[in-house]
Scaffold this active site. Structure first.
Site, short mmCIF file in Angstrom:
data_model
loop_
_atom_site.label_atom_id
_atom_site.label_comp_id
_atom_site.label_asym_id
_atom_site.label_seq_id
_atom_site.Cartn_x
_atom_site.Cartn_y
_atom_site.Cartn_z
N ARG A 129 0.99 -1.15 0.10
CA ARG A 129 -0.09 -0.01 -0.05
C ARG A 129 0.82 1.29 0.01
NH1 ARG A 129 -2.74 -3.06 3.80
NH2 ARG A 129 -4.62 -3.89 2.75
N LYS A 143 2.33 12.17 -10.10
CA LYS A 143 1.45 11.21 -11.14
C LYS A 143 2.15 10.06 -11.42
CE LYS A 143 -1.58 14.73 -13.05
NZ LYS A 143 -2.12 15.30 -14.33
N GLU A 188 7.96 20.92 -23.06
CA GLU A 188 7.46 20.86 -21.62
C GLU A 188 7.84 21.97 -20.82
OE1 GLU A 188 4.95 19.15 -20.81
OE2 GLU A 188 4.92 17.28 -21.96
N LYS A 190 6.08 24.41 -11.73
CA LYS A 190 5.32 23.25 -11.44
C LYS A 190 5.16 22.83 -10.09
CE LYS A 190 4.13 18.44 -12.94
NZ LYS A 190 4.20 17.28 -13.91
N GLU A 227 -5.29 17.72 -8.59
CA GLU A 227 -5.89 18.21 -9.91
C GLU A 227 -7.52 18.54 -9.61
OE1 GLU A 227 -4.08 16.80 -13.57
OE2 GLU A 227 -6.06 17.23 -14.46
N ARG A 229 -4.18 22.48 -11.29
CA ARG A 229 -3.38 21.67 -11.97
C ARG A 229 -3.78 21.33 -13.39
NH1 ARG A 229 0.11 16.55 -9.18
NH2 ARG A 229 1.07 16.24 -11.03
N ASN A 285 -2.08 21.04 -18.53
CA ASN A 285 -2.46 20.10 -19.62
C ASN A 285 -2.53 20.68 -20.78
OD1 ASN A 285 -2.35 17.45 -18.20
ND2 ASN A 285 -4.36 17.98 -17.57
N HIS A 304 -2.72 19.24 -24.29
CA HIS A 304 -2.54 17.90 -24.24
C HIS A 304 -4.01 17.23 -25.19
CE1 HIS A 304 0.40 16.89 -20.84
NE2 HIS A 304 0.75 17.92 -21.33
N HIS A 322 -2.37 14.37 -27.43
CA HIS A 322 -2.76 13.14 -27.19
C HIS A 322 -3.61 12.60 -28.38
CE1 HIS A 322 -2.71 12.90 -22.71
NE2 HIS A 322 -1.40 13.08 -23.08
N HIS A 375 5.78 12.42 -27.42
CA HIS A 375 4.82 13.07 -26.71
C HIS A 375 4.96 14.56 -26.55
CE1 HIS A 375 2.18 13.85 -23.06
NE2 HIS A 375 3.11 14.62 -22.50
P1 NAD Z 1 10.85 7.76 -22.53
O1 NAD Z 1 10.83 7.31 -21.09
O2 NAD Z 1 10.11 6.54 -23.29
O3 NAD Z 1 12.26 8.09 -22.95
C1 NAD Z 1 12.49 8.42 -24.23
C2 NAD Z 1 13.63 7.67 -24.69
O4 NAD Z 1 14.87 8.16 -24.31
C3 NAD Z 1 13.50 6.18 -24.50
O5 NAD Z 1 13.84 5.50 -25.61
C4 NAD Z 1 14.51 6.04 -23.52
O6 NAD Z 1 15.06 4.71 -23.34
C5 NAD Z 1 15.74 7.14 -23.84
N1 NAD Z 1 16.48 7.54 -22.86
C6 NAD Z 1 16.09 7.96 -21.58
N2 NAD Z 1 17.13 8.60 -20.97
C7 NAD Z 1 18.20 8.78 -21.76
C8 NAD Z 1 19.49 9.11 -21.80
N3 NAD Z 1 20.12 9.77 -20.71
N4 NAD Z 1 20.11 8.90 -22.88
C9 NAD Z 1 19.75 8.27 -24.14
N5 NAD Z 1 18.68 7.73 -24.03
C10 NAD Z 1 17.81 8.19 -23.11
O7 NAD Z 1 9.89 8.95 -22.74
P2 NAD Z 1 9.96 10.36 -21.85
O8 NAD Z 1 9.65 11.53 -22.97
O9 NAD Z 1 10.83 10.67 -20.94
O10 NAD Z 1 8.61 10.16 -20.98
C11 NAD Z 1 7.44 10.08 -21.61
C12 NAD Z 1 6.31 9.25 -20.73
O11 NAD Z 1 6.01 10.08 -19.51
C13 NAD Z 1 4.95 9.00 -21.23
O12 NAD Z 1 4.70 7.55 -20.57
C14 NAD Z 1 4.18 9.97 -20.43
O13 NAD Z 1 2.76 9.50 -20.25
C15 NAD Z 1 4.95 10.10 -19.27
N6 NAD Z 1 4.48 11.44 -18.54
C16 NAD Z 1 4.15 11.42 -17.27
C17 NAD Z 1 4.05 12.78 -16.62
C18 NAD Z 1 3.63 12.63 -15.06
O14 NAD Z 1 3.27 13.71 -14.63
N7 NAD Z 1 3.73 11.32 -14.63
C19 NAD Z 1 3.93 13.99 -17.28
C20 NAD Z 1 4.35 13.85 -18.63
C21 NAD Z 1 4.83 12.58 -19.52
N1 GLY Z 2 1.85 16.37 -16.62
C1 GLY Z 2 0.75 17.20 -15.97
C2 GLY Z 2 0.76 16.81 -14.39
O1 GLY Z 2 1.70 16.71 -13.92
O2 GLY Z 2 0.03 17.35 -13.88
#
Ligand code: NAD
Ligand code: GLY
Length: 368
Positions: free
Chosen positions: A131, A153, A195, A237, A247, A251, A255, A258, A262, A275
């Site tokens: 949990r 998140k 971002e 942020k 949110e 918050r 988006n 977004h 999306h 993304h």
């Molecule tokens: P990702 O995690 O897929 O990373 C992008 C690519 O970069 C991957 O191929 C990864 O292996 C590579 N990589 C990572 N670090 C590296 C480094 N230092 N050197 C070389 N390659 C590297 O994508 P992302 O853009 O980091 O994240 C996208 C994800 O984040 C999505 O799933 C999205 O839904 C999520 N997201 C979440 C939030 C949140 O608030 N939780 C906010 C925005 C996005």
């Molecule tokens: N990426 C949007 C949030 O964290 O709320």
């Protein structure tokens, strides 16, 4: 909360920003060499058990920098295949099995070493085990440093849609080592800058002007400028999250772009646009729609479009995507209420707002 992490002072080469959430407050540290500097983060580990979650691209590059600091702990690793398609419930199950195999107790900690995919899945796993246990975000993409690692998140995808399963679960600290960005592709780097620009576009006109003045240095990956940009976006942020963690209101402004983005990502089967690229095009569409609804001026749209373009981001819908298909996909957005589109639009730079019941013919018009 670790007092050492809290009390670290900002230096020209590193920055430390608090996310203030009562007894769940934590610090986001940004700067070079932080992963290998175990004194910065090891004291945040409360127990003996550590599971490092990473992926098959990041682990060969950076895992050792982290595990060398784990001497004396009982630790193991769980590696995902690379890619959004591996952010699944099945892999959460496997990560939980890895914790069971480790014999992890309530004071165990997960270290999330990777981009947003790793961070979201590792954080959700931490929220589920017994949990809720600690986790530390060690973001390795720019997008993860400025967005996904901050704010709690966590979650994974279902075939029916992105991020449909999840929990709010704040990390114990965030260690953003800017050295690791050296191996990030230019395309992923620009996606992270989308971002950064988004934060300024939503709510900080001074930051937006600063980005315009520093766009060339950012595009050239100048370290000092980049650390300042990351710190400013994270500060923005952190303020929003502190005021509206789950949110209920403000918050949602995070988006901006977004709902359009999306839909574009989905229409491109998650291969045409990253993304951040979807968010970049989505912000321009949101600005054009705001203009059409009489909320903002063309000069603001143009400033946004110019800035995104200067850091290598797309600003128009990729060829071949059908407007009616995009509109249908927009209705699947989590913000849609009672079948009515609920969009984040703006009244110009730094003045985003939530708009409900937007006229669909106006939306369709900007999709052509
Ligand atoms: P990702 O995690 O897929 O990373 C992008 C690519 O970069 C991957 O191929 C990864 O292996 C590579 N990589 C990572 N670090 C590296 C480094 N230092 N050197 C070389 N390659 C590297 O994508 P992302 O853009 O980091 O994240 C996208 C994800 O984040 C999505 O799933 C999205 O839904 C999520 N997201 C979440 C939030 C949140 O608030 N939780 C906010 C925005 C996005
Ligand atoms: N990426 C949007 C949030 O964290 O709320």
């Amino acid at each position: 909360m670790s007092s050492t992490l809290r009390s670290m002072s900002n230096t020209p080469s590193s920055r430390h920003i608090d996310v203030v959430l009562g007894d769940r407050s934590y610090t986001v540290s940004i700067g070079p060499g932080l992963l290998g500097d175990a004194a910065r983060w090891r004291e945040a580990l409360r127990g003996r058990h550590v599971l490092v979650v990473s992926n098959t691209t990041v682990a060969p590059l950076y895992l050792q920098r982290v595990t060398q600091a784990l001497e004396g702990m009982q630790w193991s690793t769980f590696l995902l295949e690379d890619g959004e398609s591996h952010k699944t419930f099945a892999n959460v199950g496997r990560a939980l099995e890895a914790l069971a195999h480790l014999g992890a107790t309530r004071d165990a900690c997960i270290l999330a070493l990777g981009g947003g995919v790793v961070g979201d899945l590792a954080g959700f796993t931490a929220a589920c085990w017994m949990r809720g246990i600690d986790f530390i975000q060690m973001p390795t993409t720019l997008l993860a440093m400025v967005d996904s690692s901050v704010g709690g998140k966590t979650g994974v995808n279902l075939p029916a849609g992105k991020n449909l399963i999840g929990a709010f679960h704040q990390p114990r600290c965030v260690i953003a080592d800017t050295d690791v960005l050296a191996t990030l592709s230019d395309r992923q780097y620009s996606a992270g800058l989308a971002e950064v620009i988004k934060g300024a576009a939503i709510g900080d006109t001074d930051f937006f002007a600063w980005l315009e003045a520093n766009a060339d240095a950012l595009a050239a990956r100048d370290t000092t400028t980049l650390i300042e940009a990351i710190a400013r976006k994270v500060s923005y942020k952190a303020g929003v999250v502190a005021r509206d963690e789950t949110e209920q209101g403000e918050r949602a402004l995070l988006n901006l772009g977004h709902t359009f983005g999306h839909a574009l990502e989905t229409a491109g089967n998650y291969t045409t646009l990253l993304h951040g690229e979807g968010v970049a095009v989505g912000m321009v569409l949101a600005a054009r729609l705001s203009e059409r609804l009489g909320m903002s001026h063309a000069t603001d749209t143009e400033r946004l479009r110019q800035l995104l373009g200067r850091v290598g981001l797309p600003t128009t819908i990729p060829a071949g995507m059908q407007p009616d298909v995009l509109l249908g996909l927009m209705h699947l957005d989590k913000k849609t209420l009672a079948g009515k589109l609920r969009l984040i639009l703006w009244r110009g730079i730094g003045r985003a707002e939530i708009v409900t019941g937007v006229d669909e013919s106006a939306v369709l018009a900007v999709l052509y």
